[in-house]
Motif scaffolding. Structure first.
Motif, PDB file in Angstrom:
ATOM      1  N   GLY A 203       0.828   9.144  -8.980  1.00  0.00           N
ATOM      2  CA  GLY A 203       1.901  10.055  -9.359  1.00  0.00           C
ATOM      3  C   GLY A 203       3.225   9.759  -8.694  1.00  0.00           C
ATOM      4  N   GLN A 204       3.829  10.813  -8.107  1.00  0.00           N
ATOM      5  CA  GLN A 204       5.139  10.715  -7.491  1.00  0.00           C
ATOM      6  C   GLN A 204       5.166   9.710  -6.354  1.00  0.00           C
ATOM      7  N   ALA A 205       4.023   9.491  -5.704  1.00  0.00           N
ATOM      8  CA  ALA A 205       3.976   8.541  -4.587  1.00  0.00           C
ATOM      9  C   ALA A 205       4.367   7.138  -5.040  1.00  0.00           C
ATOM     10  N   LEU A 206       3.987   6.748  -6.246  1.00  0.00           N
ATOM     11  CA  LEU A 206       4.323   5.419  -6.751  1.00  0.00           C
ATOM     12  C   LEU A 206       5.832   5.260  -6.900  1.00  0.00           C
ATOM     13  N   GLU A 207       6.482   6.298  -7.382  1.00  0.00           N
ATOM     14  CA  GLU A 207       7.935   6.253  -7.516  1.00  0.00           C
ATOM     15  C   GLU A 207       8.598   6.180  -6.144  1.00  0.00           C
ATOM     16  N   THR A 208       8.083   6.949  -5.198  1.00  0.00           N
ATOM     17  CA  THR A 208       8.664   6.957  -3.856  1.00  0.00           C
ATOM     18  C   THR A 208       8.556   5.593  -3.192  1.00  0.00           C
ATOM     19  N   LEU A 209       7.378   4.994  -3.255  1.00  0.00           N
ATOM     20  CA  LEU A 209       7.217   3.693  -2.581  1.00  0.00           C
ATOM     21  C   LEU A 209       8.039   2.612  -3.278  1.00  0.00           C
ATOM     22  N   ALA A 210       8.143   2.677  -4.608  1.00  0.00           N
ATOM     23  CA  ALA A 210       8.921   1.669  -5.334  1.00  0.00           C
ATOM     24  C   ALA A 210      10.406   1.802  -5.032  1.00  0.00           C
TER      25      ALA A 210
ATOM     26  N   HIS B  97       0.817  -1.226   0.000  1.00  0.00           N
ATOM     27  CA  HIS B  97       0.000   0.000   0.000  1.00  0.00           C
ATOM     28  C   HIS B  97       0.847   1.272   0.000  1.00  0.00           C
ATOM     29  N   GLY B  98       2.089   1.159   0.453  1.00  0.00           N
ATOM     30  CA  GLY B  98       2.892   2.372   0.501  1.00  0.00           C
ATOM     31  C   GLY B  98       4.261   2.129   1.082  1.00  0.00           C
ATOM     32  N   GLY B  99       5.011   3.213   1.229  1.00  0.00           N
ATOM     33  CA  GLY B  99       6.351   3.153   1.792  1.00  0.00           C
ATOM     34  C   GLY B  99       7.045   4.481   1.606  1.00  0.00           C
ATOM     35  N   GLY B 100       7.975   4.787   2.506  1.00  0.00           N
ATOM     36  CA  GLY B 100       8.727   6.033   2.388  1.00  0.00           C
ATOM     37  C   GLY B 100       7.881   7.267   2.558  1.00  0.00           C
ATOM     38  N   GLY B 101       6.741   7.137   3.260  1.00  0.00           N
ATOM     39  CA  GLY B 101       5.839   8.259   3.462  1.00  0.00           C
ATOM     40  C   GLY B 101       4.808   8.443   2.364  1.00  0.00           C
ATOM     41  N   ALA B 102       4.843   7.574   1.342  1.00  0.00           N
ATOM     42  CA  ALA B 102       3.945   7.696   0.185  1.00  0.00           C
ATOM     43  C   ALA B 102       2.919   6.575   0.175  1.00  0.00           C
ATOM     44  N   ASP B 103       1.708   6.879  -0.286  1.00  0.00           N
ATOM     45  CA  ASP B 103       0.595   5.936  -0.318  1.00  0.00           C
ATOM     46  C   ASP B 103       0.164   5.705  -1.762  1.00  0.00           C
ATOM     47  N   THR B 104      -0.094   4.433  -2.112  1.00  0.00           N
ATOM     48  CA  THR B 104      -0.496   4.092  -3.471  1.00  0.00           C
ATOM     49  C   THR B 104      -1.650   4.958  -3.964  1.00  0.00           C
TER      50      THR B 104
ATOM     51  N   ASP C 156      -5.598   4.662 -13.353  1.00  0.00           N
ATOM     52  CA  ASP C 156      -5.040   5.412 -14.480  1.00  0.00           C
ATOM     53  C   ASP C 156      -3.629   5.903 -14.151  1.00  0.00           C
ATOM     54  N   ALA C 157      -3.418   6.347 -12.907  1.00  0.00           N
ATOM     55  CA  ALA C 157      -2.096   6.826 -12.498  1.00  0.00           C
ATOM     56  C   ALA C 157      -1.083   5.693 -12.485  1.00  0.00           C
ATOM     57  N   ILE C 158      -1.487   4.524 -12.016  1.00  0.00           N
ATOM     58  CA  ILE C 158      -0.569   3.386 -11.983  1.00  0.00           C
ATOM     59  C   ILE C 158      -0.194   2.965 -13.394  1.00  0.00           C
ATOM     60  N   ASP C 159      -1.183   2.928 -14.281  1.00  0.00           N
ATOM     61  CA  ASP C 159      -0.905   2.541 -15.670  1.00  0.00           C
ATOM     62  C   ASP C 159       0.068   3.526 -16.309  1.00  0.00           C
TER      63      ASP C 159
END
Length: 373
Positions: free
Chosen positions: A63-70, A52-59, A98-101
């Motif tokens: 947007g940028q949250a996906l990069e942060t958690l990955a 669901h998340g990581g590094g303070g970012a939530d799925t 849509d954001a994940i895609d």
């Protein structure tokens, strides 16, 4: 090139692992006992199917949250993951898919690969939400087909007892989506029926489902009696070690997930989980009422936890790499073989991370490698 104790499909080999253009080209070495030397342990990268998340970012931020958690989870040995959604209104789910895609079309090289989506809800039982927001409802085939056009949904969690869900399970299976049972008040019989209709796993086994009683076996009983695959959170907080060991005896391909939140890799404090605020403290994540709300677990710690309760390193590795890859039908990840992606985790003799490689690219962090050549 790396030199050390390499975990292969036929056991440990002391030798060299080489790759080029992101894929393994050569694996040489003699069969060995890794406990008989002090060389590095070289394992397949971890694959986490519930993030669901990581590094303070939530799925759900997209947007940028996906990069942060990955990027965050890659630092802890995860080389592939499923971005996992929360129960939410339809418009919110569509926006996130849509954001994940979009993110998957041009992912950063120095992060865990997002392999697709785990849609956890909203097709769950409103009486077994756990930490999910109160937007649960039955699913409709037409509606879900529209969601499948927005992003590669690889895995879906649903409650089989809701109206129309047995037909929905059969439909999703035909579309190539893996279905897990979870957040459910379903009976043992309803669990068995769902498996007969194509469901193939259970979401965070033991948690948010009807428990085992000898006269009312519940969804846990259906899993222990019939499942080939199920996911489990081995943070030693969600599930007692004794229950983990019982599940290991019953479910051949039990595999580990983190169910991690934005709090993973972060200090104690308040974080987002979907539309809700959760608090990290005392090693866990909870809602204001004390309900467990995902975890702070990382996959390297999951490996150490499994070893601490008695699993060998090679068996623990299988449950973090090969089995989740097999569950998704991936043959080029989760194993160290020529032709597979060079997704690699390097550990010292105390099972501390020394290096992580995603498709052959070194992930920057606090790691160091002494047996690189």
């Amino acid at each position: 090139m790396l030199y050390g104790n390499i975990l292969t499909l036929d056991g440990w080999r002391l030798g060299e692992l080489s790759w080029q253009n992101g894929c393994i080209t050569r694996l040489d070495g003699e069969l060995c006992d890794p406990d008989a030397n002090d060389h590095l342990r070289i394992l397949p990268g971890f694959i986490d199917l519930h993030v669901h998340g990581g590094g303070g970012a939530d799925t759900m931020e997209g947007g940028q949250a996906l990069e942060t958690l990955a990027r965050t989870h890659a630092r802890f040995g995860t080389t592939g993951l499923l971005a996992t959604t929360m129960t939410a209104p339809d418009a919110e789910i569509r926006r996130v898919l849509d954001a994940i895609d979009t993110y998957m079309q041009a992912p950063p090289a120095d992060a865990a690969r997002v392999l697709g989506v785990h849609l956890e809800g909203p097709y769950i039982n409103p009486g077994k939400l756990g930490a999910q927001p109160a937007h649960a409802r039955p699913g409709m085939i037409g509606e879900i087909d529209e969601l499948l056009r927005l992003a590669p949904i690889r895995l879906m969690t649903l409650a089989p007892e809701l109206s129309g869900h047995l037909e929905l399970i059969r439909h999703l299976t035909g579309r190539g989506v893996r279905v897990q049972l979870g957040h459910t008040l379903g009976s043992y019989e309803e669990g068995v029926a769902a498996l007969e209709h194509g469901a193939c796993g259970f979401t965070h086994l033991f948690n948010a489902m009807t428990g085992l009683h000898h006269r009312k076996p519940g969804m846990v009983g259906a899993a222990l009696a019939h499942a080939d695959y199920a996911e489990l959170i081995p943070d030693l907080l969600h599930v007692h070690p004794g229950a983990i060991r019982a599940a290991l005896r019953c479910i051949p391909h039990l595999y580990a997930v983190t169910d991690s939140t934005a709090a993973a890799g972060m200090p104690d404090g308040d974080y987002r989980l979907g539309e809700q605020t959760v608090t990290k403290c005392l090693g866990g994540v909870r809602l204001a009422d004390g309900t467990l709300a995902g975890s702070t677990l990382t996959m390297d710690q999951a490996l150490r936890n499994l070893v601490s309760i008695g699993l060998s390193l090679d068996e623990a590795s299988r449950r973090l790499s090969r089995y989740p890859a097999d569950f998704l039908g991936l043959t080029d990840r989760g194993r160290l073989v020529p032709g597979a992606f060079a997704d690699v985790v390097v550990l010292d003799t105390d099972l501390n991370l020394q290096a992580v490689y995603v498709e052959g690219r070194r992930i920057e962090g606090d790691h160091h490698v002494t047996d690189a050549r």
